[in-house]
Design a protein around this motif. Structure first.
Motif, PDB file in Angstrom:
ATOM      1  N   LEU A  21       0.817  -1.216   0.000  1.00  0.00           N
ATOM      2  CA  LEU A  21       0.000   0.000   0.000  1.00  0.00           C
ATOM      3  C   LEU A  21       0.848   1.261   0.000  1.00  0.00           C
ATOM      4  O   LEU A  21       0.433   2.283  -0.547  1.00  0.00           O
ATOM      5  CB  LEU A  21      -0.931   0.023   1.215  1.00  0.00           C
ATOM      6  CG  LEU A  21      -2.187  -0.815   1.123  1.00  0.00           C
ATOM      7  CD1 LEU A  21      -2.902  -0.841   2.466  1.00  0.00           C
ATOM      8  CD2 LEU A  21      -3.119  -0.280   0.050  1.00  0.00           C
ATOM      9  N   ASP A  22       2.018   1.207   0.623  1.00  0.00           N
ATOM     10  CA  ASP A  22       2.807   2.435   0.718  1.00  0.00           C
ATOM     11  C   ASP A  22       3.365   2.909  -0.620  1.00  0.00           C
ATOM     12  O   ASP A  22       3.882   4.017  -0.726  1.00  0.00           O
ATOM     13  CB  ASP A  22       3.893   2.331   1.785  1.00  0.00           C
ATOM     14  CG  ASP A  22       4.940   1.274   1.506  1.00  0.00           C
ATOM     15  OD1 ASP A  22       4.884   0.605   0.454  1.00  0.00           O
ATOM     16  OD2 ASP A  22       5.825   1.108   2.365  1.00  0.00           O
ATOM     17  N   LEU A  23       3.205   2.113  -1.683  1.00  0.00           N
ATOM     18  CA  LEU A  23       3.554   2.581  -3.028  1.00  0.00           C
ATOM     19  C   LEU A  23       2.649   3.756  -3.431  1.00  0.00           C
ATOM     20  O   LEU A  23       3.002   4.544  -4.309  1.00  0.00           O
ATOM     21  CB  LEU A  23       3.451   1.432  -4.043  1.00  0.00           C
ATOM     22  CG  LEU A  23       3.869   1.738  -5.474  1.00  0.00           C
ATOM     23  CD1 LEU A  23       5.350   2.122  -5.552  1.00  0.00           C
ATOM     24  CD2 LEU A  23       3.581   0.558  -6.382  1.00  0.00           C
ATOM     25  N   GLN A  24       1.500   3.877  -2.750  1.00  0.00           N
ATOM     26  CA  GLN A  24       0.588   5.003  -3.015  1.00  0.00           C
ATOM     27  C   GLN A  24       1.326   6.340  -2.938  1.00  0.00           C
ATOM     28  O   GLN A  24       1.071   7.240  -3.739  1.00  0.00           O
ATOM     29  CB  GLN A  24      -0.565   5.035  -1.997  1.00  0.00           C
ATOM     30  CG  GLN A  24      -1.569   3.949  -2.159  1.00  0.00           C
ATOM     31  CD  GLN A  24      -2.541   4.221  -3.285  1.00  0.00           C
ATOM     32  OE1 GLN A  24      -2.181   4.665  -4.371  1.00  0.00           O
ATOM     33  NE2 GLN A  24      -3.793   3.948  -3.032  1.00  0.00           N
ATOM     34  N   ARG A  25       2.223   6.478  -1.963  1.00  0.00           N
ATOM     35  CA  ARG A  25       2.950   7.748  -1.804  1.00  0.00           C
ATOM     36  C   ARG A  25       3.726   8.088  -3.073  1.00  0.00           C
ATOM     37  O   ARG A  25       3.732   9.235  -3.523  1.00  0.00           O
ATOM     38  CB  ARG A  25       3.881   7.668  -0.601  1.00  0.00           C
ATOM     39  CG  ARG A  25       3.173   7.628   0.721  1.00  0.00           C
ATOM     40  CD  ARG A  25       4.187   7.651   1.891  1.00  0.00           C
ATOM     41  NE  ARG A  25       3.477   7.549   3.141  1.00  0.00           N
ATOM     42  CZ  ARG A  25       3.320   6.424   3.836  1.00  0.00           C
ATOM     43  NH1 ARG A  25       3.828   5.288   3.383  1.00  0.00           N
ATOM     44  NH2 ARG A  25       2.662   6.432   4.976  1.00  0.00           N
ATOM     45  N   ASP A  26       4.391   7.078  -3.635  1.00  0.00           N
ATOM     46  CA  ASP A  26       5.159   7.295  -4.865  1.00  0.00           C
ATOM     47  C   ASP A  26       4.246   7.628  -6.049  1.00  0.00           C
ATOM     48  O   ASP A  26       4.591   8.450  -6.891  1.00  0.00           O
ATOM     49  CB  ASP A  26       6.004   6.061  -5.184  1.00  0.00           C
ATOM     50  CG  ASP A  26       7.075   5.807  -4.132  1.00  0.00           C
ATOM     51  OD1 ASP A  26       7.775   6.758  -3.748  1.00  0.00           O
ATOM     52  OD2 ASP A  26       7.192   4.650  -3.689  1.00  0.00           O
ATOM     53  N   ILE A  27       3.098   6.966  -6.112  1.00  0.00           N
ATOM     54  CA  ILE A  27       2.140   7.237  -7.182  1.00  0.00           C
ATOM     55  C   ILE A  27       1.633   8.672  -7.088  1.00  0.00           C
ATOM     56  O   ILE A  27       1.588   9.401  -8.088  1.00  0.00           O
ATOM     57  CB  ILE A  27       0.960   6.232  -7.139  1.00  0.00           C
ATOM     58  CG1 ILE A  27       1.456   4.818  -7.482  1.00  0.00           C
ATOM     59  CG2 ILE A  27      -0.169   6.666  -8.079  1.00  0.00           C
ATOM     60  CD1 ILE A  27       0.433   3.721  -7.256  1.00  0.00           C
ATOM     61  N   PHE A  28       1.282   9.098  -5.885  1.00  0.00           N
ATOM     62  CA  PHE A  28       0.796  10.466  -5.686  1.00  0.00           C
ATOM     63  C   PHE A  28       1.849  11.484  -6.102  1.00  0.00           C
ATOM     64  O   PHE A  28       1.537  12.483  -6.747  1.00  0.00           O
ATOM     65  CB  PHE A  28       0.372  10.675  -4.228  1.00  0.00           C
ATOM     66  CG  PHE A  28      -1.078  10.406  -3.978  1.00  0.00           C
ATOM     67  CD1 PHE A  28      -1.939  11.424  -3.616  1.00  0.00           C
ATOM     68  CD2 PHE A  28      -1.597   9.125  -4.124  1.00  0.00           C
ATOM     69  CE1 PHE A  28      -3.295  11.172  -3.401  1.00  0.00           C
ATOM     70  CE2 PHE A  28      -2.934   8.859  -3.902  1.00  0.00           C
ATOM     71  CZ  PHE A  28      -3.786   9.893  -3.543  1.00  0.00           C
ATOM     72  N   SER A  29       3.094  11.214  -5.747  1.00  0.00           N
ATOM     73  CA  SER A  29       4.180  12.115  -6.102  1.00  0.00           C
ATOM     74  C   SER A  29       4.421  12.130  -7.613  1.00  0.00           C
ATOM     75  O   SER A  29       4.545  13.195  -8.226  1.00  0.00           O
ATOM     76  CB  SER A  29       5.446  11.685  -5.363  1.00  0.00           C
ATOM     77  OG  SER A  29       6.525  12.488  -5.721  1.00  0.00           O
ATOM     78  N   ALA A  30       4.475  10.947  -8.225  1.00  0.00           N
ATOM     79  CA  ALA A  30       4.767  10.849  -9.662  1.00  0.00           C
ATOM     80  C   ALA A  30       3.715  11.543 -10.517  1.00  0.00           C
ATOM     81  O   ALA A  30       4.043  12.200 -11.506  1.00  0.00           O
ATOM     82  CB  ALA A  30       4.892   9.378 -10.064  1.00  0.00           C
TER      83      ALA A  30
END
Length: 192
Positions: free
Chosen positions: A152-161
């Motif tokens: 789930l913490d990949l969400q942070r990278d998706i939001f940033s990208a």
């Protein structure tokens, strides 16, 4: 990066499935509420999405172009792909406001609106997926954080990208919950 807006649509069969009426031929007793809630939610829908293409490579970790991640299930989903399309989609904050309003006024309607909001965001994701397929060619099924072993913490990278908060107004809590709640992020593999 491409941004999309839509009019919104709802698959009534999906609404009934979310409500526990899957395969039911008779919905007597809730037909009127379904009809009233449908009118309410259509005025609240404000579908928006954004997406971007990234080259990917597989090694010890899966390099998605915007982040590296260990996920056997995503790697399997992306077999035969050398690029992905990363996307975020929402049907808007008004849907959440409507659900909250009716949670106080009529819990039964709030439940129906909740199901309609879920069905609406899924339909919107299908529409975005179709746009991506038309633009890039054959694609794999969309894959979201929390599926299989994709953290789930990949969400942070998706939001940033994707600049999700700035572009779509979706925020991510410290607990990785999105607001508006009827929002989705996903990875779509583009077949070679």
């Amino acid at each position: 990066m491409l941004e999309l807006t839509g009019k919104g649509r709802i698959d009534k069969k999906e609404v009934l499935r979310y409500l526990g009426y899957y395969g039911a031929k008779d919905v007597t007793g809730i037909e009127e509420q379904l009809s009233e809630c449908e009118k309410l939610i259509y005025s609240a829908l404000s579908p928006k999405a954004c997406f971007e293409e990234y080259a990917i490579s597989c090694g010890e970790k899966l390099n998605l172009g915007f982040a590296e991640v260990e996920s056997k299930s995503l790697a399997k989903n992306l077999e035969g792909c050398s690029k992905i399309v990363l996307f975020a989609a929402t049907v808007g904050a008004e849907v959440d406001r409507l659900i909250l309003k009716y949670a106080k006024l009529s819990p039964a309607r709030a439940l129906i609106l909740q199901a309609m909001g879920s069905a609406a965001v899924e339909c919107w994701c299908d529409d975005v997926n179709e746009t991506i397929t038309q633009k890039y060619g054959k694609t794999k099924p969309r894959f979201s954080c929390g599926y299989g072993d994709l953290p789930l913490d990949l969400q942070r990278d998706i939001f940033s990208a994707l600049g999700v908060t700035k572009r779509l107004g979706i925020t991510l809590s410290d607990n990785l919950f999105m607001t508006p709640t009827k929002s989705v992020t996903a990875i779509i593999g583009v077949k070679d």
